[in-house]
Design a protein around this motif. Structure first.
Motif, mmCIF file in Angstrom:
data_model
loop_
_atom_site.group_PDB
_atom_site.id
_atom_site.type_symbol
_atom_site.label_atom_id
_atom_site.label_comp_id
_atom_site.label_asym_id
_atom_site.label_seq_id
_atom_site.Cartn_x
_atom_site.Cartn_y
_atom_site.Cartn_z
ATOM 1 N N ASP A 646 0.886 -1.226 0.018
ATOM 2 C CA ASP A 646 -0.223 -0.077 -0.040
ATOM 3 C C ASP A 646 0.748 1.270 -0.139
ATOM 4 O O ASP A 646 2.207 1.093 0.538
ATOM 5 N N THR A 647 0.230 2.213 -0.512
ATOM 6 C CA THR A 647 0.968 3.875 -0.512
ATOM 7 C C THR A 647 -0.162 4.602 0.234
ATOM 8 O O THR A 647 -1.344 4.535 -0.532
ATOM 9 N N VAL A 648 0.229 5.091 1.239
ATOM 10 C CA VAL A 648 -1.032 6.170 1.971
ATOM 11 C C VAL A 648 -0.635 7.502 1.720
ATOM 12 O O VAL A 648 0.462 8.054 1.653
ATOM 13 N N TYR A 649 -1.679 8.176 0.998
ATOM 14 C CA TYR A 649 -1.699 9.569 0.432
ATOM 15 C C TYR A 649 -2.046 10.412 1.546
ATOM 16 O O TYR A 649 -3.232 10.572 1.807
ATOM 17 N N CYS A 650 -0.973 11.113 2.322
ATOM 18 C CA CYS A 650 -1.330 12.250 3.208
ATOM 19 C C CYS A 650 -1.729 13.533 2.964
ATOM 20 O O CYS A 650 -0.904 14.202 2.484
ATOM 21 N N GLU A 688 -0.824 12.706 -8.845
ATOM 22 C CA GLU A 688 -0.027 12.184 -7.953
ATOM 23 C C GLU A 688 -0.599 10.857 -7.531
ATOM 24 O O GLU A 688 0.042 10.077 -6.929
ATOM 25 N N LEU A 689 -1.813 10.551 -7.661
ATOM 26 C CA LEU A 689 -2.326 9.245 -7.456
ATOM 27 C C LEU A 689 -1.590 8.200 -8.167
ATOM 28 O O LEU A 689 -1.234 7.195 -7.633
ATOM 29 N N ARG A 690 -1.449 8.538 -9.368
ATOM 30 C CA ARG A 690 -0.837 7.585 -10.105
ATOM 31 C C ARG A 690 0.766 7.551 -9.955
ATOM 32 O O ARG A 690 1.698 6.436 -10.146
ATOM 33 N N GLN A 691 1.408 8.581 -9.802
ATOM 34 C CA GLN A 691 2.846 8.640 -9.706
ATOM 35 C C GLN A 691 3.118 8.229 -8.609
ATOM 36 O O GLN A 691 4.320 7.389 -8.588
ATOM 37 N N TYR A 692 2.436 8.127 -7.330
ATOM 38 C CA TYR A 692 3.046 7.468 -6.124
ATOM 39 C C TYR A 692 2.448 5.988 -6.173
ATOM 40 O O TYR A 692 2.469 5.208 -5.181
ATOM 41 N N GLY A 693 1.495 5.629 -7.126
ATOM 42 C CA GLY A 693 0.549 4.438 -6.941
ATOM 43 C C GLY A 693 -0.157 4.279 -5.614
ATOM 44 O O GLY A 693 0.059 3.532 -4.765
ATOM 45 N N VAL A 694 -1.125 5.416 -5.468
ATOM 46 C CA VAL A 694 -1.529 5.718 -4.287
ATOM 47 C C VAL A 694 -2.908 4.566 -4.017
ATOM 48 O O VAL A 694 -3.793 4.418 -4.792
ATOM 49 N N THR A 695 -2.852 3.782 -2.942
ATOM 50 C CA THR A 695 -3.744 2.846 -2.775
ATOM 51 C C THR A 695 -4.785 3.380 -1.545
ATOM 52 O O THR A 695 -5.968 2.970 -1.433
ATOM 53 N N VAL A 696 -4.374 4.164 -0.697
ATOM 54 C CA VAL A 696 -5.231 4.768 0.444
ATOM 55 C C VAL A 696 -5.000 6.012 0.481
ATOM 56 O O VAL A 696 -3.758 6.691 0.577
ATOM 57 N N ARG A 705 -14.152 17.292 -1.643
ATOM 58 C CA ARG A 705 -15.259 17.948 -2.493
ATOM 59 C C ARG A 705 -14.204 18.892 -3.497
ATOM 60 O O ARG A 705 -14.730 19.117 -4.516
ATOM 61 N N ASP A 706 -13.236 19.469 -2.947
ATOM 62 C CA ASP A 706 -12.700 20.425 -3.628
ATOM 63 C C ASP A 706 -11.915 19.748 -4.807
ATOM 64 O O ASP A 706 -11.430 20.180 -5.789
ATOM 65 N N VAL A 707 -11.672 18.380 -4.656
ATOM 66 C CA VAL A 707 -11.098 17.412 -5.672
ATOM 67 C C VAL A 707 -12.127 17.241 -6.826
ATOM 68 O O VAL A 707 -11.873 17.560 -7.831
ATOM 69 N N ILE A 708 -13.245 16.526 -6.554
ATOM 70 C CA ILE A 708 -14.233 15.988 -7.444
ATOM 71 C C ILE A 708 -14.982 17.166 -8.244
ATOM 72 O O ILE A 708 -15.708 17.013 -9.272
ATOM 73 N N ASP A 709 -15.108 18.284 -7.472
ATOM 74 C CA ASP A 709 -15.693 19.510 -8.260
ATOM 75 C C ASP A 709 -14.904 20.229 -9.145
ATOM 76 O O ASP A 709 -15.360 21.293 -9.783
ATOM 77 N N ASP A 710 -13.388 20.234 -8.963
ATOM 78 C CA ASP A 710 -12.714 20.877 -9.775
ATOM 79 C C ASP A 710 -12.792 20.539 -11.334
ATOM 80 O O ASP A 710 -13.071 19.584 -11.466
ATOM 81 N N PRO A 711 -13.143 21.643 -12.032
ATOM 82 C CA PRO A 711 -13.252 21.478 -13.543
ATOM 83 C C PRO A 711 -12.275 20.528 -14.229
ATOM 84 O O PRO A 711 -12.508 20.047 -15.187
ATOM 85 N N ALA A 712 -10.890 20.535 -13.725
ATOM 86 C CA ALA A 712 -10.025 19.971 -14.415
ATOM 87 C C ALA A 712 -9.697 18.393 -13.897
ATOM 88 O O ALA A 712 -9.030 17.725 -14.670
ATOM 89 N N PHE A 713 -10.634 18.125 -13.125
ATOM 90 C CA PHE A 713 -10.586 16.721 -12.310
ATOM 91 C C PHE A 713 -11.290 15.724 -13.309
ATOM 92 O O PHE A 713 -12.264 15.852 -13.815
ATOM 93 N N ALA A 714 -10.524 14.712 -13.575
ATOM 94 C CA ALA A 714 -10.922 13.569 -14.428
ATOM 95 C C ALA A 714 -10.148 12.350 -14.061
ATOM 96 O O ALA A 714 -8.817 12.318 -13.894
ATOM 97 N N LEU A 715 -10.754 11.156 -14.176
ATOM 98 C CA LEU A 715 -10.113 9.762 -13.712
ATOM 99 C C LEU A 715 -10.419 9.052 -15.279
ATOM 100 O O LEU A 715 -11.405 8.632 -15.457
ATOM 101 N N HIS A 716 -9.225 8.997 -15.880
ATOM 102 C CA HIS A 716 -9.542 8.015 -17.112
ATOM 103 C C HIS A 716 -8.643 6.900 -16.989
ATOM 104 O O HIS A 716 -7.558 6.662 -16.497
ATOM 105 N N GLY A 717 -9.353 5.834 -17.180
ATOM 106 C CA GLY A 717 -8.629 4.474 -17.296
ATOM 107 C C GLY A 717 -8.439 4.035 -15.675
ATOM 108 O O GLY A 717 -9.171 4.347 -14.970
ATOM 109 N N ASN A 718 -7.410 3.296 -15.649
ATOM 110 C CA ASN A 718 -7.099 2.848 -14.172
ATOM 111 C C ASN A 718 -6.697 3.838 -13.145
ATOM 112 O O ASN A 718 -6.141 4.944 -13.339
ATOM 113 N N HIS A 719 -7.248 3.589 -11.823
ATOM 114 C CA HIS A 719 -6.674 4.426 -10.856
ATOM 115 C C HIS A 719 -6.209 3.397 -9.682
ATOM 116 O O HIS A 719 -6.996 2.176 -9.558
ATOM 117 N N PRO A 720 -5.483 3.609 -8.883
ATOM 118 C CA PRO A 720 -4.909 2.548 -7.976
ATOM 119 C C PRO A 720 -5.774 2.658 -6.485
ATOM 120 O O PRO A 720 -5.550 1.601 -5.721
#
Length: 991
Positions: A646-650, A688-696, A705-720
């Motif tokens: 695992d990789t914990v994203y603080c 950074e989720l993908r660069q760090y291989g974040v699992t948690v 909310r600031d993340v998923i409401d950001d206009p630039a936010f998008a998840l394409h393909g795989n996420h860890p």
């Protein structure tokens, strides 16, 4: 007349067999007269030699070379695999098609000084340099072609250089999602455990010679190996029949195999099988963190329909791992080696590759059979190469069928026992942690510093700290901690001292906190945006450790400042500052350790940290003992089932309790990697989720909310990501997060400040629930409660009565460890002289035993219709599809209280009145709010908790189409009009 042929024929056959057999015995094979294709060594360094085949004629007027293709062999195979037969080999066919073939030759590591110490990263860096050379010589972008592990190298190198100077990648049977379909259909759980064990305990000590690499490859398909040998023996008399395939046979039987260094195998097993980091991202190349999601050049994956090594499901993982790339596939009915060598490779693979290169150069059509790769489901249902294809492919159909049927039966058993196996694995990790937590008493030596020492001793080269795209090992971090301890001792800091930490969230801040723990001092975590003078007073601070960014703020305090960290941009002028000490100038090697120093002396009962919170606008100090830290750390590691993969994203700063107790604590106890963030930056979150291989991912309140409401936010393909862990997430946002990041789940924690009561929604099946008591934590009980008189109820014997199912009760905790002197202590609660602590939180417990936060005892809004429980209302209204966040607060008008709920909607969301009525009709406990209204925004605290002060100050909401009041006559909500508002305010309407 005697037929002489009947006699001479067998004799001649016997003689031919003997002659050919003797030649094979003496020379290893039949002499074919073949000569290798011409090549030039363009570059030769200890790590590799770079070959250019059919070097172009340099004379004026000569035909220019075509697009360059750089071919990469796997570590266990010779680079000669690209030229096994000149006419049918890769380099010959590509050259004839007008392509410029290049080959990187890593050589035989056992014949090179230091070769058997090579790592995977060494190969990636070498290939990266070779690409630069090819680009420099040809002045053209390079097509990178790799077979099997060579294809993995191609992907990894392309990600490492972010596709710079690459025209495309062509990968032949190269696994990406290594756990999707393993060779011989091994169960993923078994493979992960075996890979971890082999990496740590076998290949860290031994290497693999060439003969063993050959044997291992052949054992992956023993039926075909045996069949090939039998066919060779049966045709040994017929030299002409054997010669066309003799070079290929000799290559596979002996010549083609080279030694494999143990460190490289260990890294392969660890990073790309046990942790599957080609899919998750966050694999390390000499300390730099790399993710395949950075690949944006075209990709052609050549898929073997009956390939049982690079299985189709595994190879097709590249589509999810590289969402920015245009990914195509070419399906060929072939086994693993047949993808690149042999008749099908000569007639199908290499002509297609040549056509692919020309198509990308604008010199032809897309090759036949090349199609865009479809996005595969994350959890592939492919269980390996289908039986029907195996039968069609192999001559030994009966034997293969028997083998496959047995394997299918084994797979059925594995599937039937999947949950049991997962439970066993989880239990094996969790039980030791819970057992250790249960053994902690006041005099147990327990601290952050001690656990970090244990991890550094157990896995010194284990990856621990990730920051700004770099990775640091446990050994490196532990060494830095010890050096800082020596520096603190040199400037006179002793065990028990209260030292402020005023730093950005960065490695030096983590090191400072851990060093104070190892020294036995108290780390006072000072929020940079708070009143620092007040924080220093409340924390009884004697010195302050600051980074250069906060140096000026720290110098305003009447305290000595110890400057630590700052990175390469560090430029301090401290000549005139007697009260400022540059810790980086202290040489730890010359500091003599005093006789009183013992590393990690802290007991569980000892105060370890002072954190801060703002309550009603005032700064409040929160004391955290080593036991409190251990309870959260072990609890987080157990509830989130953290492992070395695992990789914990603080996301939260380290001075916040969530960052210290949940993120850092859970990661250290779990032996996982922790990725520190410079703060919530929605524009970098996905990368950074993908660069760090974040699992948690850790969070607090409405942070995400600031993340998923950001206009630039998008998840394409795989996420860890598999889990989000934290506390306070609103139910509406909770639902959205699980929708956006499916199949990830939210594990919500609830913990009192003193840690006496800890709950966790481990199952994550009930959105909004706080779950159940954390194993290893203290005992809790729910006392019956009278909300009208604000009293805990007693039974007829005078002891505290227990709340029934779905009844509101006060959460009580039976304390373990020191009791906060400000806590509400109760004695004689359920037995004479027993001791319990009232948390002052109100909960209900449902039929299944899960706890639901209802309110804080002091925050219940008592209206004429009965008590309104804020948290219960917020959870209920949050289930309306358009609602992200709901907050309920008190508004006092003419000496009577009204309950008002404010709704913050997801972008573009609306709330129909019917949905509002339906939701609040199902309120589990208490009365519904008097007024509900939609707000355009909510002010949040530094920890993303909604602030009620501005809402209360605004008074009753104004009439609007997005505001409703509860009609007392019908018990339903209606639009809030001016008349209704005036009536609520106690003023009679003139209308």
């Amino acid at each position: 007349m005697v037929d002489l042929s009947a006699i001479t024929g067998p004799v001649e056959r016997l003689v031919a067999t003997a002659q050919n057999g003797l030649e094979v015995l003496r020379y290893g094979g039949l002499e074919t007269g073949a000569v290798p294709s011409p090549f030039q060594i363009v570059e030769s360094v200890p790590m590799y030699r770079l070959r250019r085949y059919f070097p172009p004629d340099a004379r004026p007027g000569a035909k220019p070379a075509g697009p360059p293709v750089l071919m990469v062999h796997p570590m266990m195979m010779s680079a000669d695999m690209w030229d096994v037969t000149r006419d049918e080999g890769a380099v010959g066919i590509l050259h004839a098609a007008g392509i410029d073939p290049w080959v990187i030759d890593f050589g035989s590591p056992d014949q090179i000084e230091g070769g058997m110490q090579r790592t995977l990263a060494d190969h990636v860096v070498a290939l990266n340099e070779a690409i630069d050379t090819v680009k420099s010589v040809t002045d053209r972008d390079v097509h990178l072609a790799g077979y099997s592990q060579g294809g993995m190298f191609a992907y990894q190198t392309a990600a490492y250089r972010r596709s710079k100077d690459l025209a495309s990648i062509v990968a032949f049977g190269a696994p990406v999602d290594t756990l999707a379909a393993l060779p011989m259909n091994l169960p993923a759980g078994l493979a992960v455990g075996a890979a971890d064990f082999m990496a740590d305990h076998v290949f860290s000590r031994i290497d693999v010679p060439g003969w063993l690499a050959r044997t291992g490859f052949q054992m992956l398909d023993p039926i075909k190996t045996a069949q090939s040998r039998l066919d060779f023996l049966r045709q040994l008399h017929d030299r002409e029949a054997l010669l066309p395939r003799e070079q290929q046979r000799r290559f596979l039987a002996s010549d083609g195999w080279i030694a494999w260094s143990g460190p490289a195998i260990a890294e392969l097993l660890k990073q790309f099988i046990a942790h599957n980091r080609m899919m998750s991202g966050g694999f390390s190349i000499h300390g730099d963190l790399v993710t395949l999601s950075d690949i944006d050049c075209p990709v052609l994956a050549v898929v073997g329909e009956v390939d049982d090594i690079g299985q189709p499901a595994s190879v097709r993982g590249i589509k999810r791992a590289s969402p920015q790339a245009d990914v195509y596939e070419y399906l060929i009915r072939s086994g693993h080696f047949g993808l690149v060598v042999g008749s099908k490779a000569a007639t199908q693979t290499w002509p297609t590759v040549a056509a692919w290169v020309r198509w990308l150069a604008g010199d032809g059509e897309m090759p036949d059979g090349v199609v865009p790769m479809a996005l595969q489901p994350e959890e592939s249902h492919e269980s390996g190469v289908p039986l029907a294809l195996r039968i069609a492919h192999g001559a030994g159909a009966a034997a293969e069928m028997t083998f496959s049927v047995a394997r299918a039966a084994g797979s059925a058993v594995v599937a039937a026992n999947k949950s049991a196996r997962a439970l066993v694995v989880e239990t094996a990790r969790t039980l030791p942690r819970l057992a250790r937590l249960g053994q902690i008493n006041d005099h147990t030596r327990m601290s952050l510093g001690r656990i970090m020492t244990e991890q550094a001793q157990a896995t010194p080269r284990g990856e621990f700290l990730l920051f700004d795209g770099r990775v640091h090992t446990y050994e490196a971090v532990d060494r830095r901690v010890n050096n800082v301890v020596r520096g603190l001792i040199d400037v006179g800091v002793r065990q028990g001292a209260h030292v402020g930490v005023l730093m950005e969230t960065r490695p030096s801040a983590l090191v400072a906190i851990a060093a104070l723990s190892r020294l036995g001092a108290v780390a006072v975590l000072m929020p940079p945006d708070a009143d620092l003078t007040e924080a220093a007073r409340l924390g009884a601070v004697s010195d302050v450790i600051a980074d250069p960014v906060h140096l000026d703020a720290a110098k305003k305090l009447p305290l000595r400042v110890l400057v630590l960290g700052g990175g390469e941009a560090r430029d301090l002028d401290l000549a005139a500052d007697d009260d400022v000490v540059d810790m980086e100038k202290i040489d730890p090697d010359v500091v003599a350790l005093p006789g009183w120093y013992r590393p990690d002396p802290g007991f569980a009962k000892d105060l370890a940290y002072v954190a801060f919170a703002t309550v009603n606008g005032e700064l409040v100090a929160r004391q955290i003992t080593n036991f409190r830290w251990a309870l959260s750390a072990f609890g987080t590691a157990s509830a989130a089932n953290l492992s070395t993969g695992d990789t914990v994203y603080c996301l939260t700063p380290l001075h916040h309790q969530s960052g210290l107790l949940v993120s850092l604590g859970g990661a250290v106890v779990g032996g996982t990697r922790i990725a520190l963030s410079r703060g919530l930056r929605p524009d970098r979150f996905s990368h950074e989720l993908r660069q760090y291989g974040v699992t948690v991912v850790s969070y607090t309140w409405a942070m995400l909310r600031d993340v998923i409401d950001d206009p630039a936010f998008a998840l394409h393909g795989n996420h860890p990501v598999r889990l989000f862990i934290g506390s306070g997430m609103p139910t509406g946002l909770w639902r959205r997060v699980e929708e956006e990041f499916a199949p990830a789940h939210v594990v919500e924690f609830f913990a009192t400040t003193d840690g006496q009561a800890v709950l966790a929604n481990v199952a994550s099946a009930k959105i909004g629930s706080e779950g159940r008591p954390l194993p290893g934590g203290g005992q809790i009980a729910l006392a019956a409660y009278d909300p009208d008189d604000d009293l805990i109820l007693e039974d007829d014997r005078g002891f505290v009565a227990l709340a029934g199912t779905n009844e509101v009760g006060v959460l009580l905790a039976h304390p373990r460890g020191p009791v906060d002197p400000t806590a509400s202590v109760k004695r004689g609660v359920f037995a004479p002289a027993d001791l319990w602590v009232s948390t002052e939180y109100l909960f209900r417990r449902d039929e299944a035993g899960d706890y639901w936060l209802v309110d804080n005892r002091g925050s219940v809004i008592r209206t004429e219709r009965g008590p309104v429980y804020s948290a219960a209302v917020n959870d209920t209204v949050g289930r309306i599809g358009a609602v992200d966040v709901a907050v309920t607060y008190r508004v006092t008008v003419d000496d009577h209280d009204l309950a008002v709920s404010a709704l913050l909607l997801r972008p573009g969301g609306t709330v129909p009145t019917a949905d509002l009525n339906e939701a609040l009709t199902g309120l589990p406990v208490g009365a519904a709010p008097d007024v509900v209204h939609v707000v355009p925004d909510l002010k949040l605290s530094a920890t993303y908790r909604p602030l009620l002060g501005p809402l209360r100050a605004a008074g009753l909401p104004k009439p609007s189409r997005n505001a409703w009041y509860l009609d007392p006559d019908t018990g339903t909500y209606r639009r809030l009009t001016a008349a209704a508002r005036a009536e609520l305010a106690g003023a009679a309407s003139d209308e």
